[in-house]
Design an enzyme around this catalytic site. Structure first.
Site, PDB file in Angstrom:
ATOM      1  N   ARG A   1       0.787  -1.254  -0.059  1.00 17.64           N
ATOM      2  CA  ARG A   1      -0.013  -0.092   0.006  1.00 17.64           C
ATOM      3  C   ARG A   1       0.626   1.012   0.050  1.00 17.64           C
ATOM      4  O   ARG A   1       0.334   2.375  -0.465  1.00 17.64           O
ATOM      5  CB  ARG A   1      -1.002  -0.158   1.169  1.00 17.64           C
ATOM      6  CG  ARG A   1      -1.975  -1.276   0.921  1.00 17.64           C
ATOM      7  CD  ARG A   1      -3.084  -1.297   1.944  1.00 17.64           C
ATOM      8  NE  ARG A   1      -2.563  -1.474   3.298  1.00 17.64           N
ATOM      9  CZ  ARG A   1      -2.241  -2.432   4.078  1.00 17.64           C
ATOM     10  NH1 ARG A   1      -2.660  -3.644   3.375  1.00 17.64           N
ATOM     11  NH2 ARG A   1      -1.708  -2.691   5.077  1.00 17.64           N
TER      12      ARG A   1
ATOM     13  N   GLU B   1       4.826  -9.666  15.208  1.00 21.22           N
ATOM     14  CA  GLU B   1       4.276 -10.208  16.530  1.00 21.22           C
ATOM     15  C   GLU B   1       4.292 -11.701  16.814  1.00 21.22           C
ATOM     16  O   GLU B   1       4.522 -12.225  17.890  1.00 21.22           O
ATOM     17  CB  GLU B   1       2.876  -9.878  16.586  1.00 21.22           C
ATOM     18  CG  GLU B   1       2.007  -9.852  18.029  1.00 21.22           C
ATOM     19  CD  GLU B   1       0.790  -9.239  17.889  1.00 21.22           C
ATOM     20  OE1 GLU B   1      -0.064  -9.720  18.892  1.00 21.22           O
ATOM     21  OE2 GLU B   1       0.262  -8.651  16.897  1.00 21.22           O
TER      22      GLU B   1
END
Length: 190
Positions: A72, A109
């Protein structure tokens, strides 16, 4: 061919941007509030506002190239590069670029990721702006900065449409100036 109706309506800047960003509850997993920029892309006036602000921020910063984070980041960096008359450097996921690349792995994560950039695209002494749609933890940004510096470029800042400062990206990226158009301070939908 020009669009009609809402796609070319006047925009009231920050408020219109906030309305265009779709807040998705429980995506990609339960308890997460996801900030989706696809609504910005569906509104030409809001998208134009983002690009106009980006140019205004960096017009006098002597940026000589813009590096975009996959995928993006490409959306905002390509028209910015065109408007500024500067090259666009693509920071891609591992294995997406042919030829010699700089590579950098970083922690997520749940696991690791690796990004790459063509060595031939990184010019020593270039003043590079890093761009993405959203900055969360800063891990991808930091990896991209590491690669650009390895090629001798100077990273002069980072631009994102959306910033999530509650994820403490400033701790990871340290001295790198960050500019965002809107910030949200909520991680969960609760």
């Amino acid at each position: 061919m020009r669009g009609i109706g809402r796609y070319h309506a006047p925009v009231d800047g920050h408020a219109a941007l906030d309305r265009a960003i779709r807040k998705r509850i429980d995506f990609p997993k339960k308890g997460i509030l996801y900030y989706d920029i696809t609504g910005v892309l569906m509104n030409a006036a809001v998208f134009r506002y983002c690009l106009d602000q980006m140019v205004e921020f960096y017009r006098d910063e002597h940026v000589t190239a813009v590096a975009a984070i996959e995928s993006r980041g490409f959306i905002f960096a390509a028209p910015f590069a065109d408007r500024m008359g500067i090259p666009l450097i693509l920071v891609r996921k591992a294995g997406k670029l042919p030829g010699d690349t700089y590579s950098c792995s970083y922690s997520l994560e749940y696991g690791k990721a690796t990004v790459e950039v063509h060595k031939s695209d990184v010019v020593a002494g270039a003043r590079v702006l890093l761009t993405d749609d959203l900055i969360a933890t800063g891990g991808t940004l930091n990896a991209a900065r590491t690669m650009l510096r390895a090629g001798g470029a100077e990273v002069v800042g980072f631009f994102a449409v959306v910033g999530l400062p509650f994820l403490r990206y400033h701790e990871l990226i340290g001295d790198l100036p960050v500019r965002t158009l809107i910030e949200y301070n909520q991680e969960t939908s609760n």
